[in-house]
Design a protein around this motif. Structure first.
Motif, PDB file in Angstrom:
ATOM      1  N   PHE A  73      31.262 -18.884  63.869  1.00  0.00           N
ATOM      2  CA  PHE A  73      31.331 -19.417  62.503  1.00  0.00           C
ATOM      3  C   PHE A  73      32.325 -18.621  61.663  1.00  0.00           C
ATOM      4  O   PHE A  73      33.192 -19.196  60.990  1.00  0.00           O
ATOM      5  CB  PHE A  73      29.927 -19.360  61.874  1.00  0.00           C
ATOM      6  N   TRP A  74      32.233 -17.301  61.690  1.00  0.00           N
ATOM      7  CA  TRP A  74      33.092 -16.472  60.849  1.00  0.00           C
ATOM      8  C   TRP A  74      34.517 -16.388  61.359  1.00  0.00           C
ATOM      9  O   TRP A  74      35.436 -16.025  60.603  1.00  0.00           O
ATOM     10  CB  TRP A  74      32.490 -15.077  60.687  1.00  0.00           C
ATOM     11  N   ARG A  75      34.746 -16.728  62.618  1.00  0.00           N
ATOM     12  CA  ARG A  75      36.132 -16.836  63.102  1.00  0.00           C
ATOM     13  C   ARG A  75      36.754 -18.163  62.674  1.00  0.00           C
ATOM     14  O   ARG A  75      37.959 -18.255  62.443  1.00  0.00           O
ATOM     15  CB  ARG A  75      36.183 -16.706  64.636  1.00  0.00           C
ATOM     16  N   ALA A 174      28.591 -26.286  60.188  1.00  0.00           N
ATOM     17  CA  ALA A 174      28.313 -25.326  59.124  1.00  0.00           C
ATOM     18  C   ALA A 174      29.605 -24.813  58.493  1.00  0.00           C
ATOM     19  O   ALA A 174      29.712 -24.706  57.268  1.00  0.00           O
ATOM     20  CB  ALA A 174      27.491 -24.159  59.679  1.00  0.00           C
ATOM     21  N   ALA A 175      30.611 -24.505  59.314  1.00  0.00           N
ATOM     22  CA  ALA A 175      31.886 -24.014  58.794  1.00  0.00           C
ATOM     23  C   ALA A 175      32.596 -25.079  57.971  1.00  0.00           C
ATOM     24  O   ALA A 175      33.328 -24.765  57.022  1.00  0.00           O
ATOM     25  CB  ALA A 175      32.775 -23.561  59.956  1.00  0.00           C
ATOM     26  N   GLU A 176      32.363 -26.346  58.312  1.00  0.00           N
ATOM     27  CA  GLU A 176      33.030 -27.440  57.594  1.00  0.00           C
ATOM     28  C   GLU A 176      32.682 -27.449  56.111  1.00  0.00           C
ATOM     29  O   GLU A 176      33.480 -27.872  55.282  1.00  0.00           O
ATOM     30  CB  GLU A 176      32.658 -28.779  58.232  1.00  0.00           C
ATOM     31  N   PHE A 177      31.499 -26.968  55.759  1.00  0.00           N
ATOM     32  CA  PHE A 177      31.129 -26.940  54.338  1.00  0.00           C
ATOM     33  C   PHE A 177      32.096 -26.074  53.543  1.00  0.00           C
ATOM     34  O   PHE A 177      32.580 -26.478  52.474  1.00  0.00           O
ATOM     35  CB  PHE A 177      29.695 -26.428  54.175  1.00  0.00           C
ATOM     36  N   LEU A 178      32.408 -24.876  54.044  1.00  0.00           N
ATOM     37  CA  LEU A 178      33.303 -23.980  53.320  1.00  0.00           C
ATOM     38  C   LEU A 178      34.735 -24.505  53.319  1.00  0.00           C
ATOM     39  O   LEU A 178      35.461 -24.347  52.333  1.00  0.00           O
ATOM     40  CB  LEU A 178      33.251 -22.578  53.929  1.00  0.00           C
ATOM     41  N   VAL A 179      35.151 -25.152  54.403  1.00  0.00           N
ATOM     42  CA  VAL A 179      36.473 -25.780  54.432  1.00  0.00           C
ATOM     43  C   VAL A 179      36.533 -26.902  53.396  1.00  0.00           C
ATOM     44  O   VAL A 179      37.527 -27.056  52.668  1.00  0.00           O
ATOM     45  CB  VAL A 179      36.783 -26.327  55.845  1.00  0.00           C
ATOM     46  N   THR A 180      35.470 -27.682  53.298  1.00  0.00           N
ATOM     47  CA  THR A 180      35.403 -28.776  52.331  1.00  0.00           C
ATOM     48  C   THR A 180      35.465 -28.261  50.899  1.00  0.00           C
ATOM     49  O   THR A 180      36.139 -28.848  50.040  1.00  0.00           O
ATOM     50  CB  THR A 180      34.107 -29.582  52.532  1.00  0.00           C
ATOM     51  N   VAL A 181      34.779 -27.169  50.623  1.00  0.00           N
ATOM     52  CA  VAL A 181      34.828 -26.564  49.286  1.00  0.00           C
ATOM     53  C   VAL A 181      36.264 -26.165  48.946  1.00  0.00           C
ATOM     54  O   VAL A 181      36.756 -26.438  47.835  1.00  0.00           O
ATOM     55  CB  VAL A 181      33.899 -25.330  49.204  1.00  0.00           C
ATOM     56  N   ALA A 182      36.964 -25.534  49.894  1.00  0.00           N
ATOM     57  CA  ALA A 182      38.337 -25.101  49.654  1.00  0.00           C
ATOM     58  C   ALA A 182      39.261 -26.285  49.408  1.00  0.00           C
ATOM     59  O   ALA A 182      40.095 -26.269  48.484  1.00  0.00           O
ATOM     60  CB  ALA A 182      38.842 -24.281  50.844  1.00  0.00           C
TER      61      ALA A 182
END
Length: 254
Positions: A73-75, A174-182
């Protein structure tokens, strides 16, 4: 209200597939929006606005079911965010009419790829760490450009490298949420600074429908995994996306 219910159904079906397979929500939603005449930039902005809610619900469901590989996730996150911001910057600086045929072709290629992939049995083995950054950056970039692409690129790439489906799908969702926010923040900044001019009010019902359908369907993804074969889902999504892309290309040629 007809538009709202139509996109609620689209959002629900797309989220069921996305939550189960780690791909398809953005691509399916983008294909439908573009087929109704929405510009590529407005389609992408609308979908990412909806995904602020659907990816949060999907990521929460995977978190509750312990489907997330946190080192993976963090990578994924920093490179995905970088690619998403870059893609949004490019998209908001180009006339939508110029991009439309390229976005339609890209979605068509993704549709064919998903269909072909459904016939392949991919062996499982440890995912090499060096493939994660380019996959995440490319997925984030194409996700912003086409309104979908994070899942098809990143999930397919990681599964193709041998990653365990449960943890690949959970981590990518899960990572897609932070990409979507950006991506959403970049669209907002482009709108506020005048780099991008768009009236999003006309898409409000469509976005509301995508949110309502996607949020309701997100918790059901785990059940869908158990009852619907992955190969069948991939084939149906691949056919749907390809047909919608062909329809878009046909309307451009007429």
């Amino acid at each position: 209200m007809h538009d709202f219910f139509l996109f609620a159904v689209v959002g629900a079906l797309a989220q069921l597939v996305d939550g189960a397979l780690g791909m398809a929500y953005g691509v399916v939603s983008s294909s439908v929006l573009l087929a109704t005449g929405v510009s590529p930039a407005q389609a992408s902005a609308s979908i990412h606005a909806a995904e602020l809610f659907t990816t949060a619900a999907s990521g929460g469901a995977h978190l509750a079911n312990r489907n997330i590989d946190w080192p993976l996730f963090w990578r994924l996150v920093p490179f995905g965010v970088f690619g998403g911001i870059a893609g949004t910057y490019v998209l908001t600086g180009i006339d939508g009419a110029v991009l439309r045929p390229y976005v339609a072709a890209y979605l068509g290629i993704i549709g064919v790829y998903l269909f072909i992939r459904s016939f392949r049995k991919i062996p499982q083995r440890p995912v090499p760490s060096h493939i994660v950054p380019p996959l995440a950056a490319t997925g984030g970039f194409l996700d912003a450009i086409g309104g979908g692409g994070w899942g098809p690129v990143v999930t397919s790439g990681l599964l193709g490298a041998g990653g365990r489906p449960r943890y690949v799908i959970g981590s990518v969702n899960a990572a897609e949420f932070l990409v979507t926010v950006a991506v959403s923040l970049t669209f907002l900044i482009a709108l506020l600074t005048g780099r991008w001019e768009a009236d999003m009010t006309g898409n409000a019902l469509a976005v509301g429908g995508l949110i309502a359908g996607g949020v309701m369907a997100a918790p059901l993804a785990g059940y869908a995994v158990r009852v619907i074969p992955e190969t069948l889902l991939l084939r149906l999504v691949g056919i749907l996306i390809s047909v919608l892309a062909l329809y878009q290309i046909a309307t451009l040629l007429i």
